[in-house]
Design a protein around this motif. Structure first.
Motif, PDB file in Angstrom:
ATOM      1  N   ALA A 100      -6.915  -8.694  -6.355  1.00  0.00           N
ATOM      2  CA  ALA A 100      -7.617  -7.402  -6.461  1.00  0.00           C
ATOM      3  C   ALA A 100      -6.850  -6.400  -7.321  1.00  0.00           C
ATOM      4  N   GLN A 101      -5.689  -6.793  -7.829  1.00  0.00           N
ATOM      5  CA  GLN A 101      -4.839  -5.935  -8.657  1.00  0.00           C
ATOM      6  C   GLN A 101      -4.500  -4.625  -7.941  1.00  0.00           C
ATOM      7  N   ILE A 102      -4.012  -4.783  -6.720  1.00  0.00           N
ATOM      8  CA  ILE A 102      -3.623  -3.661  -5.868  1.00  0.00           C
ATOM      9  C   ILE A 102      -2.152  -3.855  -5.497  1.00  0.00           C
ATOM     10  N   PRO A 103      -1.348  -2.790  -5.515  1.00  0.00           N
ATOM     11  CA  PRO A 103       0.049  -2.952  -5.080  1.00  0.00           C
ATOM     12  C   PRO A 103       0.120  -3.521  -3.662  1.00  0.00           C
ATOM     13  N   SER A 104       0.968  -4.523  -3.465  1.00  0.00           N
ATOM     14  CA  SER A 104       1.008  -5.222  -2.175  1.00  0.00           C
ATOM     15  C   SER A 104       1.435  -4.328  -1.018  1.00  0.00           C
ATOM     16  N   ASN A 105       2.176  -3.256  -1.285  1.00  0.00           N
ATOM     17  CA  ASN A 105       2.572  -2.362  -0.198  1.00  0.00           C
ATOM     18  C   ASN A 105       1.409  -1.521   0.315  1.00  0.00           C
ATOM     19  N   LYS A 106       0.284  -1.510  -0.425  1.00  0.00           N
ATOM     20  CA  LYS A 106      -0.887  -0.741  -0.012  1.00  0.00           C
ATOM     21  C   LYS A 106      -1.853  -1.556   0.841  1.00  0.00           C
ATOM     22  N   VAL A 122       0.660  -4.336  12.938  1.00  0.00           N
ATOM     23  CA  VAL A 122       0.083  -4.013  11.634  1.00  0.00           C
ATOM     24  C   VAL A 122       1.216  -3.511  10.744  1.00  0.00           C
ATOM     25  N   LEU A 123       1.390  -4.180   9.598  1.00  0.00           N
ATOM     26  CA  LEU A 123       2.489  -3.869   8.697  1.00  0.00           C
ATOM     27  C   LEU A 123       2.075  -4.095   7.251  1.00  0.00           C
ATOM     28  N   PRO A 124       2.849  -3.599   6.296  1.00  0.00           N
ATOM     29  CA  PRO A 124       2.499  -3.812   4.889  1.00  0.00           C
ATOM     30  C   PRO A 124       2.558  -5.291   4.505  1.00  0.00           C
ATOM     31  N   ALA A 125       1.687  -5.677   3.577  1.00  0.00           N
ATOM     32  CA  ALA A 125       1.614  -7.076   3.145  1.00  0.00           C
ATOM     33  C   ALA A 125       2.895  -7.541   2.472  1.00  0.00           C
ATOM     34  N   ASP A 126       3.646  -6.622   1.871  1.00  0.00           N
ATOM     35  CA  ASP A 126       4.866  -7.021   1.183  1.00  0.00           C
ATOM     36  C   ASP A 126       6.095  -6.996   2.094  1.00  0.00           C
ATOM     37  N   SER A 127       5.845  -6.936   3.397  1.00  0.00           N
ATOM     38  CA  SER A 127       6.941  -6.844   4.362  1.00  0.00           C
ATOM     39  C   SER A 127       6.926  -8.014   5.331  1.00  0.00           C
ATOM     40  N   LYS A 128       8.070  -8.235   5.925  1.00  0.00           N
ATOM     41  CA  LYS A 128       8.228  -9.292   6.924  1.00  0.00           C
ATOM     42  C   LYS A 128       8.484  -8.656   8.283  1.00  0.00           C
ATOM     43  N   LEU A 129       7.835  -9.199   9.287  1.00  0.00           N
ATOM     44  CA  LEU A 129       7.992  -8.731  10.656  1.00  0.00           C
ATOM     45  C   LEU A 129       9.370  -9.087  11.188  1.00  0.00           C
ATOM     46  N   GLY A 183       2.271   4.933   7.210  1.00  0.00           N
ATOM     47  CA  GLY A 183       1.909   6.347   7.257  1.00  0.00           C
ATOM     48  C   GLY A 183       2.253   7.105   5.989  1.00  0.00           C
ATOM     49  N   ASP A 184       3.036   6.492   5.102  1.00  0.00           N
ATOM     50  CA  ASP A 184       3.449   7.152   3.865  1.00  0.00           C
ATOM     51  C   ASP A 184       2.435   6.999   2.736  1.00  0.00           C
ATOM     52  N   LEU A 185       1.398   6.200   2.957  1.00  0.00           N
ATOM     53  CA  LEU A 185       0.438   5.896   1.890  1.00  0.00           C
ATOM     54  C   LEU A 185      -0.737   6.871   1.899  1.00  0.00           C
ATOM     55  N   SER A 186      -1.220   7.241   0.710  1.00  0.00           N
ATOM     56  CA  SER A 186      -2.387   8.123   0.633  1.00  0.00           C
ATOM     57  C   SER A 186      -3.671   7.352   0.938  1.00  0.00           C
ATOM     58  N   ASP A 187      -3.677   6.071   0.614  1.00  0.00           N
ATOM     59  CA  ASP A 187      -4.809   5.204   0.922  1.00  0.00           C
ATOM     60  C   ASP A 187      -4.285   3.789   1.073  1.00  0.00           C
ATOM     61  N   LEU A 188      -5.084   2.928   1.706  1.00  0.00           N
ATOM     62  CA  LEU A 188      -4.668   1.549   1.896  1.00  0.00           C
ATOM     63  C   LEU A 188      -5.859   0.630   2.013  1.00  0.00           C
ATOM     64  N   TYR A 189      -5.562  -0.659   2.030  1.00  0.00           N
ATOM     65  CA  TYR A 189      -6.571  -1.709   2.043  1.00  0.00           C
ATOM     66  C   TYR A 189      -6.281  -2.644   3.208  1.00  0.00           C
ATOM     67  N   ILE A 190      -7.353  -3.170   3.796  1.00  0.00           N
ATOM     68  CA  ILE A 190      -7.198  -4.118   4.900  1.00  0.00           C
ATOM     69  C   ILE A 190      -8.138  -5.300   4.691  1.00  0.00           C
ATOM     70  N   GLU A 191      -7.758  -6.436   5.281  1.00  0.00           N
ATOM     71  CA  GLU A 191      -8.650  -7.599   5.295  1.00  0.00           C
ATOM     72  C   GLU A 191      -9.879  -7.247   6.115  1.00  0.00           C
TER      73      GLU A 191
END
Length: 159
Positions: free
Chosen positions: A36-42, A60-67, A118-126
């Motif tokens: 989708a050409q979206i930054p993975s942290n979003k 729930v965590l960012p896609a570019d992060s590991k639990l 919480g630091d993001l202005s907008d985000l995407y979810i599955e």
């Protein structure tokens, strides 16, 4: 497959403002970011956990992060482990395998949210399939998440 009926019904019932972004098929949240050409942290992803008593919780965590299970267990004062894939499939039976929507209330689940979202202005979810993402403003995401716990339980992966 398209967005989960449960997800669409829940979003519409709450009158959430959202946009569906279509992309080429992918089988991971990082793959969806690339497609989708979206930054993975979003992209917020969901990881399903349970304890020895069968209590389930969605992280729930960012896609570019590991639990970090140790940090999560400390935040929740519990002993959670990853759920087995078959159990996850049963919880999200109207979703494609591996496309878990990070909307815990739609599935009557407890949740903990990584504070970094919480630091993001907008985000995407599955949304429950491997071909689309749901785009939300931070305000709408916060409204969806309600009064869920938050904590710092992930760390960014570097590629």
């Amino acid at each position: 497959m398209s967005l989960s009926q449960r997800v669409m019904s829940y979003l519409n019932e709450l009158d959430v403002s959202y946009e569906v972004i279509s992309h080429h098929p992918s089988h991971s949240s990082l793959g969806s970011a690339i497609a989708a050409q979206i930054p993975s942290n979003k992209i917020a992803k969901a990881v399903m956990l349970e304890d020895s008593k069968g209590h389930r919780v969605m992280a729930v965590l960012p896609a570019d992060s590991k639990l970090s299970l140790s940090a999560l267990n400390e935040s929740l004062n519990g002993q959670y482990h990853l759920m087995k894939e078959q159990q996850v499939y049963q919880c999200f039976d109207d979703c494609a395998h591996g496309a878990v929507p990070p909307i815990p209330q739609a599935f009557n689940l407890d949740c903990i949210i990584d504070e970094s979202l919480g630091d993001l202005s907008d985000l995407y979810i599955e949304g429950g399939d491997h071909r689309s993402l749901v785009h939300l403003s931070q305000q709408e995401f916060c409204r969806l998440m309600g009064q869920n716990r938050s904590g710092h339980f992930s760390h960014q992966l570097y590629h």
